[in-house]
Design an enzyme around this catalytic site. Sequence first.
Site, mmCIF file in Angstrom:
data_model
loop_
_atom_site.group_PDB
_atom_site.id
_atom_site.type_symbol
_atom_site.label_atom_id
_atom_site.label_comp_id
_atom_site.label_asym_id
_atom_site.label_seq_id
_atom_site.Cartn_x
_atom_site.Cartn_y
_atom_site.Cartn_z
ATOM 1 N N ASP A 305 80.398 28.358 -53.195
ATOM 2 C CA ASP A 305 79.458 28.852 -54.197
ATOM 3 C C ASP A 305 80.245 29.023 -55.505
ATOM 4 O OD1 ASP A 305 77.217 29.773 -55.501
ATOM 5 O OD2 ASP A 305 76.661 31.228 -53.979
HETATM 6 C C1 BGC Z 1 74.218 31.036 -56.299
HETATM 7 C C2 BGC Z 1 73.781 29.838 -55.501
HETATM 8 C C3 BGC Z 1 73.471 28.678 -56.411
HETATM 9 C C4 BGC Z 1 74.701 28.384 -57.259
HETATM 10 C C5 BGC Z 1 74.514 27.197 -58.186
HETATM 11 C C6 BGC Z 1 75.310 30.675 -57.311
HETATM 12 O O1 BGC Z 1 75.583 31.723 -58.167
HETATM 13 O O2 BGC Z 1 74.695 32.034 -55.427
HETATM 14 O O3 BGC Z 1 72.673 30.165 -54.706
HETATM 15 O O4 BGC Z 1 73.087 27.563 -55.673
HETATM 16 O O5 BGC Z 1 74.989 29.534 -58.042
HETATM 17 O O6 BGC Z 1 73.662 27.490 -59.221
#
Ligand code: BGC
Length: 748
Positions: A305
């Site tokens: 993430d």
């Molecule tokens: C979130 C994810 C998301 C990613 C990309 C992160 O901060 O936890 O769910 O897919 O960002 O935007």
Amino acid sequence: MGALILGLVFFLHVTQAQTPPNWNKEGIPNLLKEMTIEEKVGQMTQINLDVICEGEIYKLVEPHHLQQSKLDEAIAQWHVGSVLNCGGHAYPVDQWHQIIRGIEQTVEAKSRMKIPVLYGIDAIHGANYVMGSTLFPQQLAQAATFNPALIQQVAEITAIETRAVGIPWNFSPVLDVGRNPAWSRFFETYGEDPYLCSVMGQGAIQGYQGGNATQLDNQHVAACMKHFLGYSGARTGKDRTPAYLSDIQLREIYMPSFQAAIDAGAMTVMINSGEINGIPVHANPKILVELLRNEMHFTGMAVTDWEDVIKLVKVHHVAVDLKEAVYQAVMAGIDMCMVPNDYDFTRLLIELVKEGRISEQRLDQSVARILELKMNVAKIGDATAVGLKDKIGCDAHIKVAQQVVAESITLLQNKNNILPLKKESKIMVTGPAAHSLILMNGAWSRTWQGVDTTWEDQSKMTVVEGLRSLGGRNVSYRRGCELSSYKKDEKWLKSLKKNDVIIACVGELPSTEKPGDIDDLSLEKAQIKFVNDLIKTGKPVILVLLENRPRLIEPIAEQCAAIIMAYQPGDNAGEVLAKILYGEINPSGKLPFTYPKFNQSLLTYDHKHSEALDQKFGENAYQPQWPFGHGMSYSQLEYKNLKISKARNASAKPTWIVSVEVENKSNRPAQETVLLYLHDQVASVTPSVKKLKRFDKKNIPANGIALYEFVIGTEDLSFIGRSAKPEIEGGIWDVYVGDLKGQIEFQP
Ligand code: BGC
């Protein structure tokens, strides 16, 4: 003529797009042999779009566009394998095409290996970063439909509208089970039950990827199940804070939805930013390799993430510096790093391999998965030439969104059948959620937090506009109260006597992740005071809730005549909600979670017997505002004739056929979801008071009867035993369907 030349150039570009040598699965070992360490590490690098656009990161020059020199650096120098996100807000389709084509053309012109860049996006309730796309209700609302076939359609449409702009990879669905209603991402889940999350998640995976999970056509996208594992289990309910989960809990509650998605062929997974039992998941090979790969048999690609390798140093404090963090994450089993704003990961991983601390074979393992994914999702050539542009936000798609709204809205309370409203009733619509598209849409709507009204689609109807479209002049509106502040207006309150009913729309400002953390689950005091004043007018108050999570409304709930949970239904909901209020649509949504009454009583429906014990030594401690599965209809529905018969399935194992009839004792057609629960009377690991095992939704004609049939197998009697493995012990199980009860007996 200009257009002709442009067209010709475009045609040449498409037809000349070169396939890298060995661009097929059998060729992967040869590709790996040809690639340099730098090229391999580049494939494992995912950067944010901001890095290659003109302007500064998070402060791009409007309108956002690629900066060729930065793009050249990403492709030619760092061999970047993946790009994600939008630069802060949604783009029209043509702008997306420019971006995606720009990246593709640079790969063709500047990359030695010509491996396509994989673009990933959060299209989580429709293609929310594409202007004009169809916005669906958020996942929590989708779960309230209890209709997995409909959720599959939602995902199919989202895939088409995402692919239309040239993006083949979607960071969805969220398969975290919503066990803590305070969690800022509660609305992104399919609710609190592992089985419901599994069934809905499978529907979404099938919709995103189509039937064939090994080679997508150009109408589908690779799904990304997230966030593996235990993200939603944080003790405090605050985002990215520690979870303390036993092996039994992990396997019983948090794993099934991911296992179901793996079984449905999910191509990618995103890792939980948080920690479980003191170990950040991004640095835990027990979770990322032993569990995910060896036990759950996931063969796809694992992406971190956002900034989660950096967080191993800066937030979790398990690595002294970034190089150590890169080492830990790669050795724990990540394949691709959502870095995403610089090339530090790339530089440090190259160093680690050259120093011999990480082997090239370890890189090959991840790069092979990335290449295979790319081969499966992306045809070489122009990703934007799929010809789906006209499908974005088309009428057929909007209709499906409206169907989801219709099946999700949940009638929680309806005293003296105050609803449905009569067309001639004089109605005052009021409250901070009555005339706000952002509150209807929620986060991940055109922007990350979804609060910027600049991006609202003014052609869509708010709740009050929807009501006016049906009730005309009988519908008045006044905002009356802000989300967090309220000034009493005695004169206006007195004037409300002229109305037959008051519809009070309350809720919360959209938010997600860290910005969505709260210290109190209660609905803001200002709104409670406001609704209390409305109640004091003596006119019936109908409460409509538009919220990220179940905000507590105990001080006002009992005195409201009717209460409707609208969730965050999206901007196609205005008219549908009005149709429900006026009775043109019979509500059928059911809560996919327990709506709590008090801050210190956040039990889930499948709590343990000890949690059910109350101060009077009874078993009544589960006293939520409304239980999981609650949802009323305008029809009177009677459950009867529960029958259980024993049979054997094809492999001669015992099965039980449970049937029940639901009679619609009204002149209105209805839809009803029947939920079947089992309760294990005695087990060596304390059993829950009940667990959902099956559900089914059917249409029931006016004054008609529908027959529901469920097949229960011995695997439904199993639980995670003391050895942290599924076990079946002989005994008796209570079967609960509505207010009916039966029993199953089994000795292995
Ligand atoms: C979130 C994810 C998301 C990613 C990309 C992160 O901060 O936890 O769910 O897919 O960002 O935007």
